[in-house]
Design a protein around this motif. Structure first.
Motif, PDB file in Angstrom:
ATOM      1  N   THR A 265      -8.348 -14.424   8.547  1.00 41.15           N
ATOM      2  CA  THR A 265      -7.102 -15.163   8.342  1.00 41.15           C
ATOM      3  C   THR A 265      -5.906 -14.342   8.789  1.00 41.15           C
ATOM      4  OG1 THR A 265      -6.921 -14.348   6.081  1.00 41.15           O
ATOM      5  CG2 THR A 265      -8.005 -16.478   6.392  1.00 41.15           C
ATOM      6  N   ALA A 266      -4.842 -15.039   9.082  1.00 40.35           N
ATOM      7  CA  ALA A 266      -3.586 -14.405   9.466  1.00 40.35           C
ATOM      8  C   ALA A 266      -2.899 -13.818   8.239  1.00 40.35           C
ATOM      9  CB  ALA A 266      -2.668 -15.429  10.122  1.00 40.35           C
ATOM     10  N   VAL A 267      -2.155 -12.740   8.442  1.00 39.35           N
ATOM     11  CA  VAL A 267      -1.333 -12.180   7.379  1.00 39.35           C
ATOM     12  C   VAL A 267      -0.394 -13.291   6.920  1.00 39.35           C
ATOM     13  CG1 VAL A 267       0.476 -10.496   6.848  1.00 39.35           C
ATOM     14  CG2 VAL A 267      -1.467  -9.824   8.269  1.00 39.35           C
ATOM     15  N   GLY A 268      -0.340 -13.539   5.633  1.00 40.31           N
ATOM     16  CA  GLY A 268       0.513 -14.588   5.088  1.00 40.31           C
ATOM     17  C   GLY A 268      -0.233 -15.859   4.747  1.00 40.31           C
ATOM     18  N   ALA A 269      -1.472 -16.008   5.235  1.00 35.42           N
ATOM     19  CA  ALA A 269      -2.249 -17.209   4.930  1.00 35.42           C
ATOM     20  C   ALA A 269      -3.188 -16.998   3.754  1.00 35.42           C
ATOM     21  CB  ALA A 269      -3.044 -17.648   6.153  1.00 35.42           C
ATOM     22  N   ALA A 270      -3.533 -15.747   3.485  1.00 33.62           N
ATOM     23  CA  ALA A 270      -4.476 -15.461   2.407  1.00 33.62           C
ATOM     24  C   ALA A 270      -3.816 -15.641   1.040  1.00 33.62           C
ATOM     25  CB  ALA A 270      -5.005 -14.032   2.535  1.00 33.62           C
TER      26      ALA A 270
END
Length: 159
Positions: free
Chosen positions: A29-34
């Motif tokens: 996942t992208a940083v900020g989506a987790a």
């Protein structure tokens, strides 16, 4: 989650999920989506999972027939052959997504940090854009001649 900032070595170096992806297909996942606890996605991304993806890797060339055919195609063999590579093999493969409005900054780095071989460097990294890459949509930047520079940092897996 896949990181490209100053916390990258610690994040990937201590993650079994990352380290075990060498012969599998894993989703990052992208940083900020987790989610805050690091498990699953933030509520705003649960119904739009594709937008939360940063990367899919690292063994697409081993586990996906379509990707294997592409990465072993005559066209790519011809390309690397023209660069002087003899009997090339694919050590790693991935899709990297540059999602609008999310994700961490990709800082200046050498891919050879992660594709490092001894006693001499024998890996060639290829970046192939699947869509038009422009200055306005986040194209790849490369410093001319930097592929001839010595590797400044090696990511070494310790037992």
């Amino acid at each position: 989650m896949f990181r490209t900032d100053a916390k990258q070595e610690k994040a990937q170096g201590s993650s079994d999920y990352f380290l075990d992806s060498a012969d599998r297909i894993h989703f990052f996942t992208a940083v900020g989506a987790a989610a805050a606890d690091g498990v699953g996605l933030r509520p705003s991304y649960r119904s739009r999972k594709a937008e939360a993806l940063n990367k899919v890797g690292h063994a697409l060339h081993l586990r996906d027939a379509v990707f294997r055919g592409y990465s072993n195609s005559a066209k790519l063999r011809e390309l690397v052959g023209a660069l002087g590579w003899v009997s090339p093999v694919v050590p790693q493969s991935m899709y990297i997504f540059k999602q609008a409005g999310i994700g961490g900054e990709v800082t200046s780095h050498q891919d050879s940090t992660f594709l490092f071989t001894t006693p001499r460097q024998t890996c060639l990294g290829l970046w192939l854009a699947l869509e038009d890459a422009t200055l306005t949509n986040g194209c790849l930047w490369v410093r001319p001649g930097s592929h001839h520079e010595p590797v400044r940092r090696a990511f070494v897996r310790q037992p």
